[in-house]
Design a protein around this motif. Structure first.
Motif, PDB file in Angstrom:
ATOM      1  N   ILE A   1      -1.317 -12.397   4.054  1.00 11.34           N
ATOM      2  CA  ILE A   1      -0.955 -11.108   3.466  1.00 11.34           C
ATOM      3  C   ILE A   1      -2.080 -10.628   2.560  1.00 11.34           C
ATOM      4  CG2 ILE A   1       0.763  -9.897   2.074  1.00 11.34           C
ATOM      5  CD1 ILE A   1       2.669 -12.288   2.734  1.00 11.34           C
ATOM      6  N   ASP A   2      -2.565  -9.422   2.791  1.00 15.77           N
ATOM      7  CA  ASP A   2      -3.623  -8.836   1.972  1.00 15.77           C
ATOM      8  C   ASP A   2      -3.222  -8.892   0.499  1.00 15.77           C
ATOM      9  OD1 ASP A   2      -5.238  -6.794   0.532  1.00 15.77           O
ATOM     10  OD2 ASP A   2      -5.985  -6.300   2.527  1.00 15.77           O
ATOM     11  N   ALA A   3      -4.066  -9.482  -0.332  1.00 13.67           N
ATOM     12  CA  ALA A   3      -3.727  -9.709  -1.730  1.00 13.67           C
ATOM     13  C   ALA A   3      -3.550  -8.403  -2.505  1.00 13.67           C
ATOM     14  CB  ALA A   3      -4.808 -10.565  -2.402  1.00 13.67           C
ATOM     15  N   LYS A   4      -4.207  -7.318  -2.075  1.00 16.80           N
ATOM     16  CA  LYS A   4      -4.114  -6.037  -2.790  1.00 16.80           C
ATOM     17  C   LYS A   4      -3.185  -5.053  -2.087  1.00 16.80           C
ATOM     18  CE  LYS A   4      -8.630  -6.269  -5.070  1.00 16.80           C
ATOM     19  NZ  LYS A   4      -9.948  -5.584  -5.277  1.00 16.80           N
ATOM     20  N   GLN A   5      -3.304  -4.927  -0.777  1.00 14.61           N
ATOM     21  CA  GLN A   5      -2.518  -3.941  -0.046  1.00 14.61           C
ATOM     22  C   GLN A   5      -1.169  -4.476   0.426  1.00 14.61           C
ATOM     23  OE1 GLN A   5      -3.300  -0.780   0.310  1.00 14.61           O
ATOM     24  NE2 GLN A   5      -5.342  -0.912  -0.589  1.00 14.61           N
ATOM     25  N   HIS A   6      -0.975  -5.812   0.383  1.00 14.27           N
ATOM     26  CA  HIS A   6       0.274  -6.457   0.789  1.00 14.27           C
ATOM     27  C   HIS A   6       0.613  -6.210   2.264  1.00 14.27           C
ATOM     28  CE1 HIS A   6       0.436  -7.052  -3.427  1.00 14.27           C
ATOM     29  NE2 HIS A   6       0.949  -5.873  -3.743  1.00 14.27           N
TER      30      HIS A   6
ATOM     31  N   THR B   1       8.001  -4.149  -0.132  1.00 12.36           N
ATOM     32  CA  THR B   1       7.820  -2.961  -0.983  1.00 12.36           C
ATOM     33  C   THR B   1       6.460  -2.305  -0.810  1.00 12.36           C
ATOM     34  OG1 THR B   1       7.051  -4.339  -2.832  1.00 12.36           O
ATOM     35  CG2 THR B   1       9.416  -3.857  -2.708  1.00 12.36           C
ATOM     36  N   SER B   2       5.622  -2.843   0.064  1.00  9.88           N
ATOM     37  CA  SER B   2       4.290  -2.248   0.242  1.00  9.88           C
ATOM     38  C   SER B   2       4.413  -0.850   0.837  1.00  9.88           C
ATOM     39  CB  SER B   2       3.430  -3.126   1.158  1.00  9.88           C
ATOM     40  OG  SER B   2       3.992  -3.205   2.448  1.00  9.88           O
ATOM     41  N   ARG B   3       3.548   0.041   0.430  1.00  4.25           N
ATOM     42  CA  ARG B   3       3.531   1.414   0.908  1.00  4.25           C
ATOM     43  C   ARG B   3       2.156   1.698   1.493  1.00  4.25           C
ATOM     44  NH1 ARG B   3       7.981   0.492   0.547  1.00  4.25           N
ATOM     45  NH2 ARG B   3       9.652   1.523  -0.612  1.00  4.25           N
ATOM     46  N   LEU B   4       2.093   1.816   2.812  1.00  4.28           N
ATOM     47  CA  LEU B   4       0.827   2.004   3.492  1.00  4.28           C
ATOM     48  C   LEU B   4       0.734   3.442   3.991  1.00  4.28           C
ATOM     49  CD1 LEU B   4      -1.740   0.567   4.558  1.00  4.28           C
ATOM     50  CD2 LEU B   4      -0.472   0.146   6.686  1.00  4.28           C
TER      51      LEU B   4
ATOM     52  N   VAL C   1     -10.572  -4.071   9.383  1.00  2.00           N
ATOM     53  CA  VAL C   1      -9.487  -3.207   8.928  1.00  2.00           C
ATOM     54  C   VAL C   1     -10.009  -2.206   7.912  1.00  2.00           C
ATOM     55  CG1 VAL C   1      -8.782  -4.781   7.060  1.00  2.00           C
ATOM     56  CG2 VAL C   1      -7.099  -3.189   8.068  1.00  2.00           C
ATOM     57  N   ASP C   2      -9.487  -0.989   7.972  1.00  2.26           N
ATOM     58  CA  ASP C   2      -9.865   0.099   7.072  1.00  2.26           C
ATOM     59  C   ASP C   2      -8.580   0.787   6.641  1.00  2.26           C
ATOM     60  OD1 ASP C   2     -10.724   2.456   5.850  1.00  2.26           O
ATOM     61  OD2 ASP C   2     -12.382   2.766   7.241  1.00  2.26           O
ATOM     62  N   TYR C   3      -8.334   0.894   5.320  1.00  2.00           N
ATOM     63  CA  TYR C   3      -7.084   1.445   4.829  1.00  2.00           C
ATOM     64  C   TYR C   3      -7.126   2.946   4.573  1.00  2.00           C
ATOM     65  CZ  TYR C   3      -5.495  -3.351   4.302  1.00  2.00           C
ATOM     66  OH  TYR C   3      -5.122  -4.654   4.554  1.00  2.00           O
ATOM     67  N   ARG C   4      -8.180   3.608   4.968  1.00  2.00           N
ATOM     68  CA  ARG C   4      -8.204   5.064   4.862  1.00  2.00           C
ATOM     69  C   ARG C   4      -7.346   5.681   5.963  1.00  2.00           C
ATOM     70  NH1 ARG C   4     -14.625   5.781   4.792  1.00  2.00           N
ATOM     71  NH2 ARG C   4     -14.291   4.201   6.439  1.00  2.00           N
TER      72      ARG C   4
ATOM     73  N   TYR D   1      -2.952   4.058  12.232  1.00  2.00           N
ATOM     74  CA  TYR D   1      -1.640   4.330  11.645  1.00  2.00           C
ATOM     75  C   TYR D   1      -1.809   5.382  10.555  1.00  2.00           C
ATOM     76  CZ  TYR D   1       2.620   3.665   8.881  1.00  2.00           C
ATOM     77  OH  TYR D   1       3.787   3.867   8.193  1.00  2.00           O
ATOM     78  N   SER D   2      -0.938   6.405  10.617  1.00  2.00           N
ATOM     79  CA  SER D   2      -0.967   7.456   9.605  1.00  2.00           C
ATOM     80  C   SER D   2       0.459   7.908   9.324  1.00  2.00           C
ATOM     81  CB  SER D   2      -1.825   8.640  10.071  1.00  2.00           C
ATOM     82  OG  SER D   2      -1.927   9.624   9.043  1.00  2.00           O
ATOM     83  N   GLY D   3       1.280   6.984   8.892  1.00  2.00           N
ATOM     84  CA  GLY D   3       2.675   7.295   8.615  1.00  2.00           C
ATOM     85  C   GLY D   3       3.563   6.973   9.800  1.00  2.00           C
ATOM     86  N   PRO D   4       4.890   7.067   9.606  1.00  2.00           N
ATOM     87  CA  PRO D   4       5.848   6.640  10.638  1.00  2.00           C
ATOM     88  C   PRO D   4       5.837   7.480  11.906  1.00  2.00           C
ATOM     89  CG  PRO D   4       6.979   7.724   8.821  1.00  2.00           C
ATOM     90  CD  PRO D   4       5.573   7.530   8.370  1.00  2.00           C
ATOM     91  N   ASP D   5       5.253   8.690  11.878  1.00  2.00           N
ATOM     92  CA  ASP D   5       5.274   9.517  13.080  1.00  2.00           C
ATOM     93  C   ASP D   5       3.887   9.752  13.670  1.00  2.00           C
ATOM     94  OD1 ASP D   5       4.313  11.125  11.101  1.00  2.00           O
ATOM     95  OD2 ASP D   5       5.622  12.836  11.533  1.00  2.00           O
TER      96      ASP D   5
END
Length: 375
Positions: A211-216, A54-57, A240-243, A98-102
């Motif tokens: 598994i990242d405890a916050k970002q999953h 269910t994670s949404r990145l 790793v950078d989640y921006r 990574y910036s979405g599926p496309d």
């Protein structure tokens, strides 16, 4: 890779498909620095599985290191050009965006240069610095769910996420799922999900997913062989950078002098998410789960047969093929009520090449291969 394309059956001799569909070259195992175990709220295995699903990145960038220690017999001199052996040994460092599926990009950095795969909408680019060549494909309008397998890592997971997706697809009643120790990976607190085969004929002891405890998001993926407490394969983020990355990261700017080849996008076959063994219709699967054995045939000859003529030298600029006579001659001879042939073994997979031209491979004991060969 030309070596694997010229002999389709060899694609699944690489343990990427024969074992657990995860393999790559890499730094020596154990190079990922151990950090103190963080204190995290308890989570069950079921909760961690839900977290992964269910994670949404929205965005991610980072550096990934792959490592392998498969205990392979010496292959030096048997594989000219070192193309296949680089999949099994060596050091691989990748940069990923990574910036979405496309919008995705993977850059493989090694001593031979840089190789990039860039997906930007319907445009798919691959580029190799060593030859300064690029390939462009225009994907179909419904390509959002389709993950092509371009060079350089045609069947290799480039990130812990890709490896975890493959592993999670293997969960069935033959798999025991539990929670391992918490960890710190790339400066992030992480839970550990552990998958363990129940079948004793599997050479895989455990798969461990941090598994990242916050970002999953999976940050590290490890495969442990039976009888070892050190990973035989691992792929992990070291940074790793989640921006969300800048859009410029997904625009391919051809360097001076580049040769660009235009290719027509191929449409996938079969059901979504279903992968035929090695994509080869001549390869069939025997059994299921962790002890699946893939059965195919060598191109044109069995182990005990000799080619009528000496094979021609490969064209200039292409990777030479395997020297099969040297490779097979160095393997131990085996026989039984299934026939006779040669056996290739490592920590995570076994391959049986029979005198009547069959090839059997899996992340299993040799005894399981012999059993499949009787059928």
């Amino acid at each position: 890779m030309s070596v694997l394309r010229s002999r389709p059956v060899l694609r699944w001799l690489v343990p990427a498909t024969a074992a657990v569909a995860v393999i790559g070259g890499g730094a020596a195992i154990g190079t990922f620095a151990a950090e103190a175990e963080p204190s995290l709220p308890p989570r069950t295995a079921a909760q961690l599985l839900v977290d992964l699903q269910t994670s949404r990145l929205e965005g991610l960038s980072g550096t990934v290191v792959q490592g392998a220690d498969l205990g392979l017999p010496p292959l030096v001199g048997l594989v000219p050009g070192n193309e296949l052996t680089t999949l099994l040994t060596g050091t691989h460092t990748l940069r990923v965006w990574y910036s979405g599926p496309d919008q995705q990009r993977v850059a493989l950095m090694d001593t031979l240069g840089e190789q990039d795969i860039i997906r930007n909408g319907r445009d798919l680019w691959t580029w190799q610095s060593r030859s300064n060549t690029a390939t462009h494909r225009t994907l179909g309008a419904d390509a959002g769910a389709w993950k092509p397998a371009p060079e350089p890592a045609a069947s290799l997971p480039a990130t812990p996420q890709e490896a975890a997706d493959l592993a999670l697809g293997a969960i069935d009643p033959s798999t025991e799922v539990s929670v391992g120790r918490s960890a710190t990976v790339a400066g992030r607190d992480a839970y550990e999900l552990v998958l363990q085969p129940r079948d004793q004929d599997s050479l895989v002891h455990q798969l461990r997913i941090a598994i990242d405890a916050k970002q999953h998001v999976p940050l590290r993926f490890e495969v442990l062989a039976k009888g070892s407490d050190r990973p035989a394969f691992e792929v992990a983020f070291t940074q790793v950078d989640y921006r969300r990355p800048d859009a410029d990261q997904f625009r391919f700017n051809p360097p001076p002098g580049v040769t660009v080849n235009e290719e027509k996008a191929e449409r996938p076959t079969g059901k979504p998410g279903h992968v035929e063994p090695a994509g080869d219709p001549q390869v069939r699967a025997v059994g299921d789960g962790w002890t699946t054995v893939l059965v195919g045939r060598l191109d044109g000859a069995g182990v005990g047969r000799k080619p009528a003529t000496k094979p021609a030298a490969p064209p200039a600029g292409t990777a030479p093929d395997l020297d099969m006579s040297k490779l097979l001659g160095g393997l131990p001879a085996v026989s039984g009520d299934w026939g006779s042939g040669r056996l290739f073994t490592s920590k995570l997979f076994s391959v049986l090449l029979t005198d009547d031209g069959r090839v059997l491979a899996g992340a299993v004991t040799p005894e399981r291969l012999y059993q499949a060969a009787r059928g």
